[in-house]
Every structure is written in C-alpha cells, then in structure tokens.
Design an enzyme around this catalytic site. Structure first.
Site, short mmCIF file in Angstrom:
data_model
loop_
_atom_site.label_atom_id
_atom_site.label_comp_id
_atom_site.label_asym_id
_atom_site.label_seq_id
_atom_site.Cartn_x
_atom_site.Cartn_y
_atom_site.Cartn_z
CG ASP A 233 8.69 -40.43 -52.88
OD1 ASP A 233 8.91 -39.79 -51.83
OD2 ASP A 233 9.41 -41.38 -53.24
CG ASP B 196 12.20 -44.90 -52.71
OD1 ASP B 196 11.20 -44.40 -52.16
OD2 ASP B 196 13.27 -44.28 -52.85
#
Length: 155
Positions: free
Chosen positions: A133, A117
């Site tokens: 995402d 991330d």
C-alpha cells in the site's frame, strides 16, 4: 526529459515487491492474527490483520474480483515500458512502485484469499495497511511530481 532504458521502473517494482514479501512473511511467521506489538507506543504498532477488500476495506469480501483486477493492472504496468519507451524518471519510479505494490497485494489475494496488513498508526485512527500500500501511494506521488515538473508539451 525521458530515457529509453526503464531501469528505475524495474528497480522500483522489484525492490517494493521484495520488501513487501519479506515483511508479510515475517508477520505470518512471527505473529498471530490480531496480535499487536507496539514498536513506538501510541505511534507505530505492528498489528496482524487481514483485508478481504481494497484500500480502506472498500469492496470488502470481493477477493475474487480484486485478485483479477490486481492481475490486470500488473499486466498493463509490466507492458508499459515496452510500448511507452520514453518514461521520465518520475514516471519510472511511479509506475514501478505501483507495479510492485499491485503484484504484492495480488499475490496475497491469489495465495491467501486476502491481503495481509500490519502497519498500524493508532494516533491517526487510520486503517491498518502494508508495504504494498505504501508503494502504491508513493508511486502515485511520484507520478504527480512528474506531471507537474515535466515540460508543458505533454498530451
């Protein structure tokens, strides 16, 4: 009105997968874990983090389970245009985007043992996330638009 050629489905899946892979590769190569770069101070930062769970760190440390769930979802979505031949443009964009995101995060789980991330919105106090995402969420939005704009004769 649907179409029999799922071009948008494959275009969305491949585009999101490539974009996700390239951004994660850049983060891995150019940043140290935990490093944060303020692109727009207090608005948008790149912060290299790892996530051993799912969205919002749910199911933390469940990489083994989640990698198989990612694979299963991806296989179902890959097969979708073969058994559902009349996908609308919104369904194609939606399912294709979800597929690209699922494969992107699935690759992370199989290769790295966690998801990479890096998109950090400090003003929102929101968990750090990645392009996969974003793809999944855009896919869900496309499916919602398609659901509400399609003819009412749906099953």
């Amino acid at each position: 009105m649907g179409t029999s050629t799922p071009t948008k489905f494959w275009l969305a899946a491949i585009a999101w997968l490539v974009l996700d892979g390239l951004t994660k590769l850049a983060v891995i190569r150019e940043m140290e874990l935990g490093q944060s770069i303020a692109l727009l101070p207090n608005l948008l930062h790149l912060t290299y983090a790892i996530n051993t769970g799912a969205a919002f760190s749910l199911f933390k440390n469940s990489v083994d389970l989640l990698k198989w769930v990612s694979l299963g979802v991806s296989l179902v979505l890959i097969s979708l245009p073969f058994w559902q031949r009349n996908l609308s443009k919104w369904e194609q964009w939606g399912y294709g985007s979800i597929l690209g995101g699922a494969i992107g995060n699935g690759i992370d789980r199989f290769v790295h043992g966690h998801v990479i991330d890096f998109v950090d919105l400090p003003w929102l106090k929101f968990p750090i996330f990645n392009v996969a995402d974003v793809a999944i969420n855009i896919g869900i939005i496309c499916l919602g638009i398609g659901f509400f704009t399609q003819p009412s004769d749906r099953v």
